[in-house]
Design a protein around this motif. Structure first.
Motif: not given
Length: 366
Positions: A112-123
């Motif tokens: 119930f959200s239009m905010q995308a899930y985000r994958w993060c990395n140090w680079l």
């Protein structure tokens, strides 16, 4: 000029592998497996490169492929000379592998959200998607997120950029496109080599999309060809994107309401079903029955899938306004974009909103 903060530097290939190795050492087991997968997949692509000149000179090369490779070579020269894009070793070679796509991207969003899930990395920072060179591990990642209650979507990727770290080849999967899409993508990916801001997907993709679209328009004009925006295909694409964006706005409004889970889920289904009905009317009435998007609407639709449409175009009106502000001078435009890249994120977004508001009919992105 000082390098913008957060920008990824171009590195020699050996150093890239050393940096990637450090990332594996700093990561947990799951990340080690993922980055190992990336190294293996990228190595496979690089090992399969053949110089375009050799492919063109080969008498066994299909004539259509030969013509298209020659056109890409001409367009790459145009990009450097006329669009102020980088002169590099990219798109001087060709790769053909035995699969439909070079990558598969996983997208995700809460139910119930239009905010995308985000994958993060140090680079690289954070992205609104995660890429895999094989479909099976992409499916496993989607299943992992679904188990957490996420909406997920997997999309095949015909082209991507290593941001200038390697000399990217032209890919067989790009050859399924028409010439306009092929050349627009070439300009788009070369723009990524010129500028990439760590952790700002919308900025990066909108900038590259504007360069691709305007670059293609100028390429066509330089050869006396009709403007690409006048094509029926592009008009249909615009109609499709507008329909999806309107649906996203309806869902954003819905998700802000204090409804029960059951009521929210039912209303979400109604909005998506209404979008499908609107598409069918658009297809049957305005497009004379052309069903090029039937496969998209016939498959399951959720928040993650809706977010993939328009992701690359959120700030295109802002970059169009900036290009006009710079007198349509490409070097001045790229310099102005680099200045935006240097700005703090909130300041950058405020400036983009101001620029977008200058475009007739433009709507400031959420």
């Amino acid at each position: 000029m000082a390098r913008p903060r957060g920008r990824i530097e171009r590195l020699p290939g050996v150093r890239v592998l050393l940096v990637a190795g450090l990332g594996l050492w700093l990561s947990g087991c799951a990340s080690m497996a993922y980055y190992g997968h990336l190294i293996k997949g990228q190595t496979e692509v690089l090992a399969a490169r053949t110089p375009i000149a050799e492919v063109v000179a080969d008498p066994d090369t299909d004539e259509t492929l030969r013509r298209r490779l020659q056109r890409v070579d001409q367009a790459r020269g145009f990009a450097v000379a006329q669009l102020a894009l980088p002169e590099s070793g990219s798109y001087r070679s060709y790769v053909e592998l035995d699969r439909r796509y070079v990558l598969w991207n996983v997208f995700a969003a809460p139910e119930f959200s239009m905010q995308a899930y985000r994958w993060c990395n140090w680079l690289y920072g954070c992205f609104a998607y995660r890429g895999y060179y094989r479909e099976a591990p992409a499916q496993r990642e989607a299943e992992r997120l679904e188990a957490q209650g996420m909406d997920t979507h997997i999309g095949g990727v015909p082209a991507y950029s290593t941001l200038g770290w390697f000399d990217d080849p032209l890919l067989w999967s790009m050859m399924y496109w028409d010439d306009d899409t092929l050349l627009e993508t070439l300009f788009h990916e070369l723009a990524h080599e010129r500028l990439f801001v760590k952790g700002d997907t919308a900025f990066n993709e909108s900038y590259a999309s504007f360069v691709g679209e305007e670059g293609l328009r100028q390429w066509a004009a330089s050869r006396g060809l009709p403007p690409p925006s006048a094509s029926v295909q592009r008009q249909r694409r615009s109609g499709f994107v507008a329909l999806v964006e309107d649906t996203r706005r309806q869902l954003e409004s819905l998700y802000s309401q204090p409804l029960s889970t059951e009521a929210m889920r039912a209303r979400k289904t109604e909005i998506i079903d209404a979008m499908r009905a609107r598409y069918r009317r658009l297809r049957d009435v305005q497009w004379d029955g052309w069903g090029g998007y039937d496969h998209w609407f016939d498959a399951p639709i959720n928040n993650a899938k809706l977010l993939t449409i328009g992701l690359y175009h959120q700030w295109v009106p802002a970059f169009a306004a900036l290009f006009a502000e710079m007198g349509e001078d490409w070097s001045a435009f790229h310099d102005a974009v680099e200045a935006l890249a240097d700005a703090p994120r909130d300041e950058r977004r405020n400036r983009l909103e101001q620029l977008a508001a200058q475009q007739p009919g433009a709507r400031a992105p959420r």
